[in-house]
Design an enzyme around this catalytic site. Structure first.
Site, PDB file in Angstrom:
ATOM      1  CE  LYS A  58      -2.338  -2.685  -0.525  1.00 41.77           C
ATOM      2  NZ  LYS A  58      -2.636  -4.210  -0.235  1.00 41.77           N
ATOM      3  CG  HIS A 451     -24.588  16.966  -1.628  1.00 39.49           C
ATOM      4  ND1 HIS A 451     -24.475  16.139  -2.474  1.00 39.49           N
ATOM      5  CD2 HIS A 451     -24.340  18.411  -2.065  1.00 39.49           C
ATOM      6  CE1 HIS A 451     -24.027  16.572  -3.431  1.00 39.49           C
ATOM      7  NE2 HIS A 451     -24.832  18.223  -3.473  1.00 39.49           N
TER       8      HIS A 451
END
Ligand code: FAD
Ligand code: NAD
EC number: 1.8.1.4
Length: 474
Positions: A58, A451
């Protein structure tokens, strides 16, 4: 110090070290034995995952992503840089530093939890004692009421492409190339092939991946695999399906490959060859002949649903036993076994173990694929939502892929979630929690999602199961 423990764990990978810490937390006198030697010649706890697996891969994926963005993706933001270069020594050095930080961290956790660490190879003897052989050959024997075997796995070697770890390498070799290979061959388009192929491809290697199976990423949902294959092709990864390697010969500074596909035999010359065709359980030297612990036909330690070997007080966990070879699967087995030993109720739910592939785009799933549901005759509904319609993904310039949700046709229970796209390694957790609580697509559809976030793709896919997604046609 007495050499009698409540629990001895053999192996300090993510299965073993977690088991040891949990056992110690539960008040059990615990020892953990591990033989892994780090790059500095000293004991390095953490097993494959921390030393040559999850964490270093990673680290390199992240560094190579930064370079690839700088050289390929930032111009659209108005950001350009002349002569962008990668210094491979710094790139690898950063990875090594992270590995050292985390392997050292396990030692500190052992101290904090009073786990006694032994450096050497552990062999289970009859009657739950363990013989430890140090690097210098000296031996000592300790014993315990319970022994947990967590010896992990090693790469599978192909007889006609043996590792020399200079030209023909395994995962450890491919995490340590001294320079970017001009041409990198990879055998196996599985998780390691895709992740490490991506690392070196992003830095400029010409990467060819040979995959024996005719279908790409057949463990994943077919729609996800299709989208991912298209994106990888755009990135320049050449993935050849139905391609079987028949010969790999080191010639000077190159590796000459012969492989066969439906069109016949082909030759390919590469500078480095990564063989990543799967891993096998590692049990060499682990068991004395008379312990009674059994291995299955694939060399894995046989255990029941409670990770018990059938031999009184002997348990086995992680890559060395059945089930997916994933760090988090091994860790949860470690916790469960420690809790069973302590007389508590441990549990691992194999039905909701998430899979993540850390490519670009990322791939993540949990639960059943559409094919598995079809084959099992389970009636289902499908909802999908593309990241192209997610404001945050577009703002990030990473609007690729989709979330696909499979729910039971009658009960609406969430059965599988399959994602390919930005940040899905994190988004999958929401699906896992929902499935763990036996939730429905409707549950997810009724939860407020912030959002603009990538998680709106999960929300909209859940709405789409019932044909009521807001930001796409249903
Ligand atoms: P291991 O991590 O293999 O540890 C076993 C340990 O036991 C080793 O240290 C070994 O030296 C020691 N040992 C063995 N026998 C003895 C003995 N007789 N005496 C003493 N010590 C012994 N999984 C994920 O979930 N996410 C990822 O992103 C991910 N990335 C990966 C990337 C790569 C390149 C690779 C190779 C693997 C990756 N994996 C990933 C898989 C993950 O590394 C394994 O599932 C995990 O390490 C298994 O844990 P384990 O504890 O069972 O075994
Ligand atoms: P894999 O099982 O994921 O993939 C191996 C691939 O090689 C398969 O597609 C297989 O069909 C192919 N193959 C097998 N023999 C072949 C041959 N002779 N020629 C060409 N192709 C051949 O195995 P892997 O990539 O080696 O990884 C091992 C395991 O490590 C994974 O299964 C996974 O459990 C774990 N891992 C997980 C992660 C992660 O969670 N992100 C990352 C890396 C590794």
């Amino acid at each position: 110090m007495s050499d009698k423990f409540d629990v001895i764990v053999i192996g300090a990978g993510p299965a073993g070290y977690v088991a040891a810490i949990r056992a110690a937390q539960l008040g059990l006198k615990t020892a953990c034995i591990d033989a892994f030697t780090g790059k500095d010649g000293k004991q390095a706890l953490g097993g494959t995952c921390l030393n040559v697996g999850c964490i270093p891969s990673k680290a390199l994926l992240d560094s190579s992503k930064q370079f690839h963005n700088l050289t390929h993706n930032f111009a659209v933001h108005g950001i350009t840089a002349d002569n962008a270069k990668i210094d491979v020594a710094t790139f690898i050095g950063r990875k090594d530093k992270i590995v050292k930080q985390f392997t050292g961290g396990i030692g500190q956790l052992f101290k904090a939890n009073k786990v006694t660490a032994f450096y050497g190879t552990g062999k289970l003897l009859k009657g739950n004692s363990v013989e430890i052989t140090a690097n210098d050959g000296s031996k000592q024997t300790i014993s315990a009421t319970n022994v947990i075997l967590a010896s992990g796995s090693v790469p599978i070697e192909l007889p006609f492409a043996k590792f020399d770890n200079k030209f023909i390498v395994d995962n450890a070799g491919a995490l340590d190339f001294p320079e970017v290979p001009k041409r990198l061959g990879v055998i196996g388009a599985g998780v390691i092939g895709l992740e490490l192929g991506s690392v070196w491809g992003r830095l400029g290697a010409d990467v060819t991946i040979l995959e024996a199976l005719p279908d790409f990423l057949s463990v994943a949902d077919a729609d996800v695999a299709k989208i991912a294959a298209k994106e990888f092709a755009k990135q320049g990864l050449k993935i050849k399906l139905g391609a079987k390697l028949t010969k790999a010969e080191i010639k000077g500074n190159e590796v000459a490959l012969t492989y066969e596909d439906k069109d016949g035999a082909h030759e390919l010359t590469v500078d480095k060859l990564l063989v990543a065709v799967g891993r096998r359980a590692y049990t060499a030297g682990l068991l004395a002949d008379d312990t009674g612990v059994k291995l299955d036909e694939r060399g894995r330690i046989v255990v029941d649903e409670h990770n018990h070997t059938g031999v009184d007080g002997v348990w086995a966990i992680g890559d060395a036993v059945r089930g997916p070879m994933l760090a988090h699967k091994g860790s949860e087995e470690g916790v469960a076994v420690a809790e069973w030993i302590a007389g508590k109720a441990g549990h691992v739910n194999f039905d909701t173990i998430p899979w993540v592939i850390y490519t670009e785009p990322e791939i993540a799933w949990a639960g059943k694929t559409e094919k598995e549901l079809k084959d099992a005759g389970i009636p289902y509904k499908v909802g999908t939502f593309p990241f192209a319609a997610i404001g945050r993904a577009v703002a990030m310039n990473e609007a690729v892929g989709q979330v696909k949700m499979l729910a039971h046709a009658e009960t609406d229970r969430l059965l599988g979630v399959h994602m390919v796209g930005p940040g899905v390694s994190e988004l999958i957790a929401e699906a896992v929690v929902t499935m763990e609580f036996k939730g429905s697509a409707e549950d997810l559809a009724r939860i407020v999602h912030a959002h603009p976030t990538l998680s709106e793709a999960v929300h909209e896919a859940a709405l789409s199961v019932d044909k009521r997604a807001i930001h796409k046609g249903n």
